[in-house]
Every structure is written in structure tokens, then in C-alpha cells.
Scaffold this motif. Structure first.
Motif, PDB file in Angstrom:
ATOM      1  N   GLN A 159      35.220 -30.967   1.267  1.00 34.62           N
ATOM      2  CA  GLN A 159      34.282 -30.732   0.170  1.00 34.62           C
ATOM      3  C   GLN A 159      35.017 -30.045  -0.976  1.00 34.62           C
ATOM      4  O   GLN A 159      35.719 -29.065  -0.790  1.00 34.62           O
ATOM      5  CB  GLN A 159      33.127 -29.849   0.635  1.00 34.62           C
ATOM      6  CG  GLN A 159      32.157 -29.492  -0.475  1.00 34.62           C
ATOM      7  CD  GLN A 159      31.380 -28.222  -0.182  1.00 34.62           C
ATOM      8  OE1 GLN A 159      31.764 -27.452   0.696  1.00 34.62           O
ATOM      9  NE2 GLN A 159      30.297 -28.021  -0.906  1.00 34.62           N
ATOM     10  N   GLY A 160      34.842 -30.568  -2.184  1.00 34.13           N
ATOM     11  CA  GLY A 160      35.520 -29.994  -3.332  1.00 34.13           C
ATOM     12  C   GLY A 160      36.904 -30.583  -3.498  1.00 34.13           C
ATOM     13  O   GLY A 160      37.386 -31.364  -2.661  1.00 34.13           O
ATOM     14  N   GLY A 207      35.764 -13.900  -1.368  1.00 35.87           N
ATOM     15  CA  GLY A 207      34.926 -14.307  -2.487  1.00 35.87           C
ATOM     16  C   GLY A 207      35.053 -15.769  -2.861  1.00 35.87           C
ATOM     17  O   GLY A 207      34.489 -16.189  -3.883  1.00 35.87           O
ATOM     18  N   ASP A 208      35.760 -16.579  -2.061  1.00 35.33           N
ATOM     19  CA  ASP A 208      35.879 -18.009  -2.336  1.00 35.33           C
ATOM     20  C   ASP A 208      34.698 -18.766  -1.731  1.00 35.33           C
ATOM     21  O   ASP A 208      33.967 -18.241  -0.878  1.00 35.33           O
ATOM     22  CB  ASP A 208      37.186 -18.562  -1.764  1.00 35.33           C
ATOM     23  CG  ASP A 208      38.406 -18.010  -2.476  1.00 35.33           C
ATOM     24  OD1 ASP A 208      38.264 -17.655  -3.656  1.00 35.33           O
ATOM     25  OD2 ASP A 208      39.481 -17.923  -1.848  1.00 35.33           O
ATOM     26  N   ASP A 209      34.542 -20.000  -2.177  1.00 34.50           N
ATOM     27  CA  ASP A 209      33.460 -20.829  -1.655  1.00 34.50           C
ATOM     28  C   ASP A 209      33.778 -21.312  -0.248  1.00 34.50           C
ATOM     29  O   ASP A 209      34.935 -21.601   0.082  1.00 34.50           O
ATOM     30  CB  ASP A 209      33.229 -22.039  -2.558  1.00 34.50           C
ATOM     31  CG  ASP A 209      32.712 -21.646  -3.927  1.00 34.50           C
ATOM     32  OD1 ASP A 209      32.075 -20.584  -4.025  1.00 34.50           O
ATOM     33  OD2 ASP A 209      32.958 -22.403  -4.885  1.00 34.50           O
ATOM     34  N   GLU A 210      32.749 -21.422   0.572  1.00 36.40           N
ATOM     35  CA  GLU A 210      32.915 -22.017   1.892  1.00 36.40           C
ATOM     36  C   GLU A 210      32.983 -23.532   1.755  1.00 36.40           C
ATOM     37  O   GLU A 210      32.443 -24.109   0.820  1.00 36.40           O
ATOM     38  CB  GLU A 210      31.765 -21.604   2.806  1.00 36.40           C
ATOM     39  CG  GLU A 210      31.691 -20.103   3.053  1.00 36.40           C
ATOM     40  CD  GLU A 210      30.583 -19.734   4.010  1.00 36.40           C
ATOM     41  OE1 GLU A 210      29.922 -20.657   4.536  1.00 36.40           O
ATOM     42  OE2 GLU A 210      30.369 -18.533   4.230  1.00 36.40           O
ATOM     43  N   ARG A 211      33.641 -24.172   2.710  1.00 38.11           N
ATOM     44  CA  ARG A 211      33.847 -25.617   2.667  1.00 38.11           C
ATOM     45  C   ARG A 211      33.361 -26.261   3.959  1.00 38.11           C
ATOM     46  O   ARG A 211      33.344 -25.633   5.021  1.00 38.11           O
ATOM     47  CB  ARG A 211      35.337 -25.932   2.503  1.00 38.11           C
ATOM     48  CG  ARG A 211      35.997 -25.247   1.318  1.00 38.11           C
ATOM     49  CD  ARG A 211      35.676 -25.954   0.033  1.00 38.11           C
ATOM     50  NE  ARG A 211      36.116 -25.167  -1.120  1.00 38.11           N
ATOM     51  CZ  ARG A 211      36.038 -25.572  -2.370  1.00 38.11           C
ATOM     52  NH1 ARG A 211      35.528 -26.763  -2.635  1.00 38.11           N
ATOM     53  NH2 ARG A 211      36.439 -24.803  -3.358  1.00 38.11           N
ATOM     54  N   ALA A 267      41.442 -25.125  -4.660  1.00 39.55           N
ATOM     55  CA  ALA A 267      40.423 -24.410  -3.903  1.00 39.55           C
ATOM     56  C   ALA A 267      40.165 -25.053  -2.549  1.00 39.55           C
ATOM     57  O   ALA A 267      39.709 -24.388  -1.615  1.00 39.55           O
ATOM     58  CB  ALA A 267      39.129 -24.341  -4.703  1.00 39.55           C
ATOM     59  N   ASN A 301      36.335 -20.601   6.591  1.00 41.41           N
ATOM     60  CA  ASN A 301      35.176 -20.186   5.802  1.00 41.41           C
ATOM     61  C   ASN A 301      34.910 -18.689   5.927  1.00 41.41           C
ATOM     62  O   ASN A 301      34.474 -18.042   4.965  1.00 41.41           O
ATOM     63  CB  ASN A 301      33.940 -20.975   6.230  1.00 41.41           C
ATOM     64  CG  ASN A 301      33.960 -22.408   5.737  1.00 41.41           C
ATOM     65  OD1 ASN A 301      34.653 -22.725   4.769  1.00 41.41           O
ATOM     66  ND2 ASN A 301      33.209 -23.279   6.383  1.00 41.41           N
ATOM     67  N   ALA A 357      37.329 -17.140   3.658  1.00 38.33           N
ATOM     68  CA  ALA A 357      36.949 -17.427   2.277  1.00 38.33           C
ATOM     69  C   ALA A 357      35.795 -16.539   1.830  1.00 38.33           C
ATOM     70  O   ALA A 357      35.764 -16.058   0.686  1.00 38.33           O
ATOM     71  CB  ALA A 357      36.564 -18.898   2.131  1.00 38.33           C
ATOM     72  N   GLU A 358      34.848 -16.290   2.725  1.00 38.29           N
ATOM     73  CA  GLU A 358      33.713 -15.431   2.385  1.00 38.29           C
ATOM     74  C   GLU A 358      34.178 -14.005   2.096  1.00 38.29           C
ATOM     75  O   GLU A 358      33.673 -13.337   1.184  1.00 38.29           O
ATOM     76  CB  GLU A 358      32.709 -15.431   3.532  1.00 38.29           C
ATOM     77  CG  GLU A 358      31.448 -14.638   3.248  1.00 38.29           C
ATOM     78  CD  GLU A 358      30.464 -14.681   4.401  1.00 38.29           C
ATOM     79  OE1 GLU A 358      29.343 -14.163   4.245  1.00 38.29           O
ATOM     80  OE2 GLU A 358      30.828 -15.238   5.472  1.00 38.29           O
TER      81      GLU A 358
END
Length: 381
Positions: free
Chosen positions: A186-187, A235-239, A191, A228, A231-232
Motif C-alpha cells: 500500500q502506498g 509517526g509513520d503510516d501503517e501499511r 515511505a 507497522n 511505524a506507529e
């Protein structure tokens, strides 16, 4: 020829090729001459030459810093000489001084803007080189050969505004047979690199350790969950990652687990078949479903070809909005050799879209079943 190649599409981070010095000088002098002639004919030379203040701004977007500095200096000199040489009673002295100061100020700003543009381009080039090197280490170049299959294909990230594609693939010759992975993170861009690393790394390790595909998929899901979690914290987005995991051994059947991915197509004896598969949740979302990963079996005798792709192929659209009909178009290419099949389908999809372009990465793998016992060539050093 199967390939993994950089994209041919336009990229806003591509470095602009500056014009030659002679070409630039001719262009600037020509524009100046045109303004002078129009000024003489109209009797408003001072005001018309004031339009030259836009030349440095144009140069800042197309030229080097040195060339932009030349254009800014030239423009300032021409405007200053014109203001002094023409005693136009209709133009106040204050207006003339302001015109010269405005020209000088815009020239300075243009040189600064050019410097910032080039520095940004150089930074993006270094970042792209790093990202491309990372991606080459993540994905093995095709073709890939094991005792069970020959895998050829096409991988092309769109890279219109991103540096790294989100599609992943790998092939592992394990003690339990050949394991094939294709997935879509995803994405896009840097990132998504962390999630891609997590899945590829877990696959290469767990494929040799886990005797069943369900255990292998559980290991991949756990890797995405760990990514993930980290990442949490940062502060990054989860995938999440959609994926197909295929197991092929000496039997005439193959195993497959579909984790929310595009279903495969099977080319066998000139016919195209879509195996009926249970579709599970993508990797990283297993906690949202109570159902465990399900293994499906389908006939995969010697000489058959399994076509795996990402949604970058199925979501290609023509000018009228029609989606690319993969199964229908695949029937027109079943007579091709496995080494040419994926490339031909990819080129056909691009012709189908015409000028509409692509909006996602594309990965297409052709997995050709080989007679068991085929020994792969030694790896190149």
C-alpha cells in the motif's frame, strides 16, 4: 526480453537540460532586438523594454546559475541604457529609476531561484540513485530459474511523482519446493520501502524454514505487523500488503494462498483458466479477520504457465474508461513462449491505454512449469 527497467515516463524530478551558451545568447539578443524594434515603432521603448524583466525568471527555470546570471546582467544593462538614452518626457525620472531597480531586483531573485532549483534537482538525483540501488537489492533480476519453474516477467514502477515502486516479487528454491511471491505494498515511494523490505526479508527467510504455505503466510503477516508497530511509534503510516504466495514441487499440482491480491491466470494447452481461489485479507490485516489463511490447490502440469500480476495491469484504462481485459487479451498471446508472454502482455496493455498513461506500478510474472529434475545453472559471481 524480460527486464526490470527504469520508467520512460516524464518525471517532475528529472533534471532539465540547460540550453547551450551560444543558443542562449542568440535567444536573448533576438528577444532584445524585437523589443527595441517594437519600442521604436510604437514610440514607447522604455516601457516595452521593461518587459525584459521577465527574461531572468524564465532563465532561472531552464538554465544554469551562470547562464541566469548572464541573462540578469544583460537585462539590467539593456534596461538601464534604454532609460538613460531615451529622453521621453512622458516618463517621469522616478518611474525610470524604479524600472531599473525592479529589473535589478528580479535579476537577483532569479539567480537565487535558479540556485535553489539546481540544488533541489541534485538532491533528488542523489535520493533517486539511493532508492534505485535499494530497489535493485530488494528485487532479484529476472529470469529466475529453479528445478521446478522458470520465472520471467516485467517490472516497471510508474515513478511519475515517486522514487520507488510498491510492487514486489521473489522466487525461492526451498527444501519444500519452489515458493513464488508477488505483492503490492500500500502506498508508493520511500515511505513504502520499509514494508517492502519487511515482506521480502521475511519471505526469503521463512520460505526455507516453514514447511507449509499457511505458516509461511503467517510469518509474512507477522513481519508486516512488526513493521507497522514500529511505524506507529515513529509517526509513520501503517501499511498493508496484498500478495499471492505459490508453492510448486514435484507434484502436478500447485498450492496458492491469496492475501487480497489480483487472482492469477493459468495458460494450459492453449486455453486460459482462472483458478477458483479463496481470497483472504491482505498481509498486516489478519487481526481484522477470524478466518485463517486458506491453501488452494490447482492442476499445474509440465508445460503450463501461471501468470501473476499486480493491479497496475488490471486497472489500466482506455480513453473511454474501459479497464484492460487481461483474460481476453491473454488468449491472444497464448501461442507465445513463456519468455515473451509477460512482455507482450505488458506492451499490449500500454497500447490499450494509449495516451491515457498509467497510474500505478506494473509487475507481471510468467511462471513456467518445468519437467521436474531440471538443474538450474550455477549462479554468476
Amino acid at each position: 526480453m524480460t527486464r526490470t527497467r527504469p520508467p520512460s515516463h516524464a518525471d517532475p524530478f528529472d533534471t532539465i537540460e540547460p540550453p547551450g551558451n551560444a543558443e542562449l545568447a542568440v535567444s536573448v539578443v533576438s528577444v532584445t532586438a524585437a523589443m527595441v524594434i517594437l519600442g521604436v515603432l510604437s514610440g514607447s521603448a522604455v516601457w516595452l523594454l521593461g518587459l525584459l524583466v521577465f527574461l531572468p525568471g524564465t532563465a532561472s527555470a531552464l538554465c544554469t546559475v551562470t547562464q541566469t546570471r548572464f541573462v540578469a546582467t544583460w537585462t539590467t544593462l539593456v534596461v538601464s541604457v534604454t532609460v538613460v538614452a531615451h529622453d521621453d518626457i512622458g516618463v517621469r525620472m522616478l518611474d525610470r529609476v524604479l524600472l531599473v531597480l525592479l529589473t535589478l531586483a528580479l535579476g537577483i531573485v532569479s539567480v537565487y531561484a535558479c540556485h535553489r532549483r539546481l540544488r533541489r534537482e541534485h538532491e533528488m538525483m542523489r535520493l533517486r540513485s539511493t532508492a534505485a540501488a535499494m530497489q535493485r537489492h530488494i528485487l532479484h533480476p529476472m529470469p529466475l530459474l529453479t528445478p521446478d519453474v522458470l520465472v520471467t516477467g516485467v517490472y516497471e514502477p510508474v515513478q511519475e511523482d515517486r522514487l520507488v515502486g510498491g510492487d514486489i516479487y521473489d522466487v525461492v528454491d526451498s527444501p519444500f519446493g519452489t515458493r513464488v511471491l508477488i505483492g503490492d505494498v500500500q502506498g508508493k515511494g520511500l515511505a513504502a520501502v520499509g514494508a517492502a523490505f519487511a515482506v521480502i526479508g521475511a519471505f526469503r527467510e521463512a520460505a526455507h524454514r516453514e514447511p507449509t504455505l499457511t505458516a509461511l503466510v503467517d510469518a509474512l503477516d507477522a513481519a508486516v505487523m512488526r513493521h507497522n508497530s514500529y511505524a506507529e511509534q515513529t509517526g509513520d503510516d501503517e501499511r498493508f500488503v496484498t500478495a499471492l504466495v505459490v508453492g510448486i514441487d514435484a507434484d502436478d499440482e500447485a498450492q496458492i494462498v491469496n492475501c487480497g491480491h489480483v487472482p492469477p491466470q493459468l495458460v494450459q494447452e492453449g486455453a486460459v483458466v482462472t483458478p477458483l481461489l479463496e481470497t483472504g485479507v491482505p498481509l498486516g490485516l489478519a487481526d481484522l479477520s477470524d478466518a485463517p489463511a486458506t491453501v488452494d490447490w490447482f492442476a499445474f502440469p509440465a508445460g503450463s504457465t501461471l501468470l501473476l500480476s499486480t493491479d497496475g495491469l488490471t486497472e489500466i484504462r482506455a480513453a473511454d474508461g474501459t479497464f484492460y481485459p487481461v483474460e481476453e487479451r491473454l488468449k491472444d498471446h497464448v501461442g507465445l513462449s513463456p519468455t515473451d508472454l509477460a512482455q507482450a502482455l505488458y506492451e499490449d496493455a500500454r497500447a490499450f491505454a494509449r495516451d491515457e498513461g498509467r497510474h500505478d506500478d506494473i509487475a507481471v510474472l510468467a511462471v513456467r512449469r518445468s519437467p521436474h529434475g531440471l538443474t538450474p545453472p550455477p549462479a554468476k559471481r
